[in-house]
Design an enzyme around this catalytic site. Structure first.
Site, PDB file in Angstrom:
ATOM      1  N   CYS A 119       0.676  -1.071   0.177  1.00 11.58           N
ATOM      2  CA  CYS A 119       0.042   0.005  -0.048  1.00 11.58           C
ATOM      3  C   CYS A 119       0.840   1.121   0.003  1.00 11.58           C
ATOM      4  O   CYS A 119       0.293   2.297  -0.031  1.00 11.58           O
ATOM      5  CB  CYS A 119      -0.839   0.021   1.179  1.00 11.58           C
ATOM      6  SG  CYS A 119      -2.108  -1.524   1.114  1.00 11.58           S
ATOM      7  N   HIS A 259      -2.897   6.861   3.379  1.00 13.07           N
ATOM      8  CA  HIS A 259      -3.522   5.685   2.947  1.00 13.07           C
ATOM      9  C   HIS A 259      -4.670   5.214   3.791  1.00 13.07           C
ATOM     10  O   HIS A 259      -4.820   5.384   5.052  1.00 13.07           O
ATOM     11  CB  HIS A 259      -2.448   4.308   2.914  1.00 13.07           C
ATOM     12  CG  HIS A 259      -3.018   3.076   2.811  1.00 13.07           C
ATOM     13  ND1 HIS A 259      -3.933   2.645   1.725  1.00 13.07           N
ATOM     14  CD2 HIS A 259      -2.895   2.009   3.817  1.00 13.07           C
ATOM     15  CE1 HIS A 259      -4.238   1.418   1.992  1.00 13.07           C
ATOM     16  NE2 HIS A 259      -3.724   0.970   2.908  1.00 13.07           N
ATOM     17  N   ASN A 289     -10.614  -0.138   1.437  1.00  8.34           N
ATOM     18  CA  ASN A 289      -9.249  -0.196   1.191  1.00  8.34           C
ATOM     19  C   ASN A 289      -8.623  -0.660   0.081  1.00  8.34           C
ATOM     20  O   ASN A 289      -8.743  -1.863  -0.512  1.00  8.34           O
ATOM     21  CB  ASN A 289      -8.379  -0.961   2.283  1.00  8.34           C
ATOM     22  CG  ASN A 289      -6.905  -1.113   2.376  1.00  8.34           C
ATOM     23  OD1 ASN A 289      -6.558  -0.836   1.379  1.00  8.34           O
ATOM     24  ND2 ASN A 289      -6.505  -1.457   3.473  1.00  8.34           N
TER      25      ASN A 289
END
Length: 341
Positions: A119, A259, A289
């Site tokens: 990520c 993030h 996500n």
């Protein structure tokens, strides 16, 4: 002879994104996972996410995001010198997903490669593009964050499977007049924490086999509590180090794009970073996500809406498996498109 000082830095010239059409609401997922929708919302603050269609792979998401960004820029595809795809869910182990993107776009002059920093990948990709464009300021880079986690989730694992969605975001990086563009990056790796996130099977240590499939070795696994502890310990100091080193104050930052792993962690991270007074656009409630695409999609949504203004001071923060942290401070340069999403 005195060294010539460049009149340009590098920055983001345009953004794009693509989210699959199929929206998965909590009510739909709850039946599959074996919980109620209220539990998902309470634990994650996520209301829905997108899942790719059966015919879509990660490269398809990336291609659509790139086309979206290119159509809103005046950059000819022949001037794209680099395609960097950040993903941990590539179409296959080989070839690199970026080569499939290049072929579909017709970007035949581009050098292509994938990076897997989970990520944090999009922020790491921007740092690499910054270095490459500094050497060749007459060219451009497509920096893509793309992940398709819905094919790697174990839907018997309710704490993980409710978090993730599929999507892709992209930034076109090129030369911009100083003092706009990228100011500095902060990248760090913490290999001692590599066990917090991963997929055990399918690589050289545990090749695919009947046993690995039966044991669920090809599913994504995550120690959620351990990840939260890692993020709150390591990300705020990285943000402070970056901002302090560049001579700015936290109160000068116009927009923060971390993030968006889940809504609760995002809220706590903003507080720990001392950025509660900074505008932090949220997409996690709508998209979940998005892995490597998270920061990139949030940037594009904010750019489309007109939230970001020329020369806004913008802070990006990625964190992901490995474990990795990536941060970037920049002056915003992309033009907001006329149309809204």
């Amino acid at each position: 002879m005195a060294q010539k000082v460049a009149a340009h830095s590098t920055g983001i010239l345009a953004t794009g994104s693509y989210l699959p059409a199929q929206e998965i609401a909590n009510e739909d997922l709850a039946r599959r996972v074996g919980v109620d929708a209220e539990w998902i919302l309470r634990k994650t603050q996520i209301e829905s996410r997108r899942h790719a269609a059966p015919h879509e792979a990660t490269s398809d998401l990336a291609i659509q995001a790139c086309l979206d960004a290119l159509k809103r820029s005046d950059i000819d595809i022949g001037r794209i010198g680099y395609i960097i795809v950040a993903t941990s869910t590539g179409d296959s182990p080989q070839p690199p997903t970026s080569y499939l993107v290049q072929d579909a776009l017709g970007a035949h002059a581009a050098a292509c490669f994938d990076i897997n920093v989970v990520c944090s990948g999009f922020v790491y990709g921007l740092a690499i593009a910054d270095s490459l464009i500094t050497l060749r300021p007459d060219t451009y880079a497509l920096v893509v964050g793309a992940d398709l986690y819905s094919r790697q989730l174990d839907f018997a694992d309710r704490r993980t499977s409710v978090l993730f969605g599929d999507g892709s975001g992209v930034a076109i990086v090129g030369a911009v007049p100083k003092p706009s563009g990228f100011i500095d990056f902060e990248l760090s790796s913490h290999g001692a924490a590599h066990g917090l996130i991963g997929i055990k099977a399918g690589g050289s240590r545990q090749p695919a086999s009947h046993e690995s499939v039966a044991d669920g070795g090809h599913y994504f696994r995550m120690d959620g509590r351990g990840v939260t502890e890692f993020v709150l310990e390591h990300v705020p100091p990285a943000m402070k180090s970056l901002v302090d080193r560049t001579g700015f104050g936290l109160d000068e930052i116009d927009a923060f794009f971390p993030h968006q792993a889940n809504g609760r962690l995002m809220t706590e991270l903003v507080e720990r970073c001392g950025l509660t007074g900074t505008h932090t656009p949220r997409i996690v409630e709508r998209y979940g996500n998005l892995g490597s695409a998270s920061v990139a999609v949030a940037l594009d949504v904010a750019n489309r809406s007109g939230i970001l203004k020329q020369d806004d001071l913008v802070l990006l923060a990625g964190f992901g498996g490995g474990m990795s942290v990536g941060a970037c401070l920049l002056r915003w340069t992309a033009r907001a498109p006329q149309e809204a999403r």
